[in-house]
Design a protein around this motif. Structure first.
Motif, short mmCIF file in Angstrom:
data_model
loop_
_atom_site.label_atom_id
_atom_site.label_comp_id
_atom_site.label_asym_id
_atom_site.label_seq_id
_atom_site.Cartn_x
_atom_site.Cartn_y
_atom_site.Cartn_z
N LEU A 209 0.82 -1.21 0.00
CA LEU A 209 0.00 0.00 0.00
C LEU A 209 0.85 1.26 0.00
CD1 LEU A 209 -2.91 -0.99 2.43
CD2 LEU A 209 -2.94 -0.85 -0.07
N ARG A 210 2.17 1.11 0.12
CA ARG A 210 3.05 2.27 -0.03
C ARG A 210 2.98 2.82 -1.44
NH1 ARG A 210 7.29 2.67 3.94
NH2 ARG A 210 7.00 1.09 5.56
N PHE A 211 2.58 1.98 -2.41
CA PHE A 211 2.43 2.45 -3.77
C PHE A 211 1.26 3.42 -3.90
CE2 PHE A 211 4.43 -1.79 -4.71
CZ PHE A 211 5.58 -1.30 -5.29
N VAL A 212 0.29 3.34 -2.99
CA VAL A 212 -0.93 4.16 -3.07
C VAL A 212 -0.72 5.39 -2.21
CG1 VAL A 212 -3.45 4.13 -2.90
CG2 VAL A 212 -2.19 1.98 -3.24
N GLU A 213 -0.37 6.50 -2.83
CA GLU A 213 0.07 7.69 -2.10
C GLU A 213 -0.98 8.20 -1.11
OE1 GLU A 213 1.49 10.74 -4.66
OE2 GLU A 213 3.01 9.47 -5.61
N ALA A 214 -2.24 8.20 -1.51
CA ALA A 214 -3.29 8.72 -0.63
C ALA A 214 -3.40 7.88 0.65
CB ALA A 214 -4.63 8.75 -1.36
N ILE A 215 -3.36 6.56 0.50
CA ILE A 215 -3.44 5.67 1.66
C ILE A 215 -2.19 5.83 2.52
CG2 ILE A 215 -3.35 3.23 2.36
CD1 ILE A 215 -5.34 2.61 0.18
N TYR A 216 -1.03 5.93 1.90
CA TYR A 216 0.22 6.07 2.66
C TYR A 216 0.20 7.36 3.48
CZ TYR A 216 5.23 6.22 3.66
OH TYR A 216 6.45 6.26 4.29
N GLU A 217 -0.34 8.44 2.90
CA GLU A 217 -0.40 9.71 3.62
C GLU A 217 -1.46 9.68 4.73
OE1 GLU A 217 -1.25 14.46 2.69
OE2 GLU A 217 -0.69 13.08 1.07
N LYS A 218 -2.62 9.13 4.41
CA LYS A 218 -3.72 9.10 5.37
C LYS A 218 -3.41 8.22 6.59
CE LYS A 218 -8.17 9.31 6.73
NZ LYS A 218 -8.91 10.51 7.11
N TYR A 219 -2.77 7.10 6.35
CA TYR A 219 -2.52 6.13 7.43
C TYR A 219 -1.03 6.01 7.75
CZ TYR A 219 -7.37 4.96 6.58
OH TYR A 219 -8.74 5.03 6.44
N ARG A 220 -0.36 7.15 7.74
CA ARG A 220 1.08 7.16 7.99
C ARG A 220 1.41 6.57 9.36
NH1 ARG A 220 5.29 9.86 5.43
NH2 ARG A 220 7.22 8.95 6.27
N MET A 221 0.50 6.72 10.30
CA MET A 221 0.74 6.19 11.63
C MET A 221 0.95 4.68 11.61
SD MET A 221 -0.77 4.47 14.46
CE MET A 221 -2.48 4.83 14.84
N ILE A 222 0.17 3.96 10.79
CA ILE A 222 0.31 2.51 10.70
C ILE A 222 1.64 2.15 10.04
CG2 ILE A 222 -0.71 0.37 9.87
CD1 ILE A 222 -3.41 1.72 9.79
N PHE A 223 1.99 2.87 8.98
CA PHE A 223 3.26 2.60 8.30
C PHE A 223 4.45 2.90 9.21
CE2 PHE A 223 0.31 3.17 4.75
CZ PHE A 223 0.65 2.09 3.95
#
Length: 346
Positions: A209-223
């Motif tokens: 999901l790091r490829f999906v910029e919106a998800i990576y930004e929205k859920y940065r806490m999980i990453f």
């Protein structure tokens, strides 16, 4: 002790789970990369063992074969987890159910969305499914590009990239991530205040999901949580799948004019086929390894591909290439639109 053999697709997030566990237990092992139906492990494993990666062969246990990531983790933990356990006895059942749930939901959703971005932005990466050169440093040449188109056709047919919108994969992903984010609030670890298979599984399966910029930004806490877990508990702290390296090294320039002309010509030639394949696209896919109860066995959304004869193979690739030209761009547009909505609601 003889090395355990891990049959793998090197950039598979499910295979990363097993690589990590083998390193965590300091077990000697060798890797054998996927080569289609000729993968050595598929040829050697007993008939009752599912032929999918990850698959391990343990020569220390009468060449015992076992596939599927969480069952492999359980096997390694029970046989080799003498000092440190990934499945502590007091929470083993709960952690097992949690891992199977992640395998059946987050892992499948992230795989589809990750492949969608690779196919849309740099299909040459998927040339590895034809030349099996998983360790290549670049795939920006024309040979990799055309092989990547064929690899994209295989992934589309096998994983169902063409039905992300119809099956609400983006929305389902957001629901899973919201649940995980709420669950992680104020925690150092998911269970028992210690590193377990649940933390390992979450960290591995969220990676695409790091490829999906919106998800990576929205859920940065999980990453960030996953990055911390890997830094603390993965002996290979700088792990990065080669697909990620190839994706980061993709050309940032506009595709050359000749490539645009190539796509334009093929679009004109293939457009009439929409009237041939529309009914096929609407058919419910046949899954190879479905599960009716994900608390006991992880679901797997790999599709059955029928290409026994030359005619079936030709039809498969024509239909998949038509899908690549006309359906995949719409799926990508849908995901990008939903991503913008996601960030507006941030």
């Amino acid at each position: 002790m003889q090395p355990i053999v891990l049959y793998q697709i090197p950039f598979s997030h499910y295979c990363d789970k097993i690589r990590w566990a083998l390193d965590f237990y300091s077990l000697p092992y060798e890797t054998s990369n996927y080569t289609g139906r000729q993968t050595p492990g598929y040829q050697k494993a007993p008939r009752e063992v599912k032929k999918l990666t990850p698959l391990i062969e343990d020569p220390n246990n009468n060449s015992f074969f076992i596939s599927d990531s969480t069952p492999i983790l359980l096997y390694l933990d029970e046989r080799y987890g003498t000092k440190t356990k990934l499945f502590p006895a007091n929470t083993k059942d709960e952690i097992t159910r949690y891992c199977l749930k992640l395998d059946s939901e987050l892992g499948l959703y992230s795989r589809r969305l990750g492949y969608l971005h690779i196919i849309s932005e740099h299909p040459g990466i998927l040339s590895v499914f034809l030349d099996h050169q998983f360790d290549k440093q670049s795939c920006n040449d024309w040979k990799s590009y055309f092989r990547g188109l064929a690899g994209s056709c295989i992934i589309i047919g096998r994983v169902g990239i063409d039905r992300i919108k119809e099956e609400n994969i983006f929305e389902k992903t957001i629901c899973v991530l919201d649940e995980i984010q709420n669950d992680l609030q104020g925690k150092q670890y998911l269970f028992s205040n210690q590193f377990t298979a649940a933390d390992l599984t979450l960290t591995s399966l969220i990676y695409p999901l790091r490829f999906v910029e919106a998800i990576y930004e929205k859920y940065r806490m999980i990453f960030d949580y996953g990055d911390r877990i890997r830094a603390l508990h993965d002996p290979n702290k700088n792990y990065k799948p080669n697909a990620q390296r190839l994706y980061e090294n993709r050309p940032k320039r506009t595709p050359p004019m000749i490539r645009n002309i190539f796509w334009f010509i093929f679009s004109i030639l293939l457009y009439p086929l929409q009237f041939v394949f529309t009914d096929d696209i609407k058919k419910k896919p046949v899954l190879q390894f479905p599960s009716d109860n994900i608390e006991k066995k992880a679901n797997n959304d790999l599709r059955v591909i029928k290409w026994g004869s030359m005619t079936q193979t030709l039809k498969f690739f024509i239909k998949s290439f038509w899908t690549l030209c006309f359906i995949i761009p719409k799926q990508m547009e849908y995901v990008q639109t939903e991503g913008k909505k996601l960030l507006r609601d941030k």
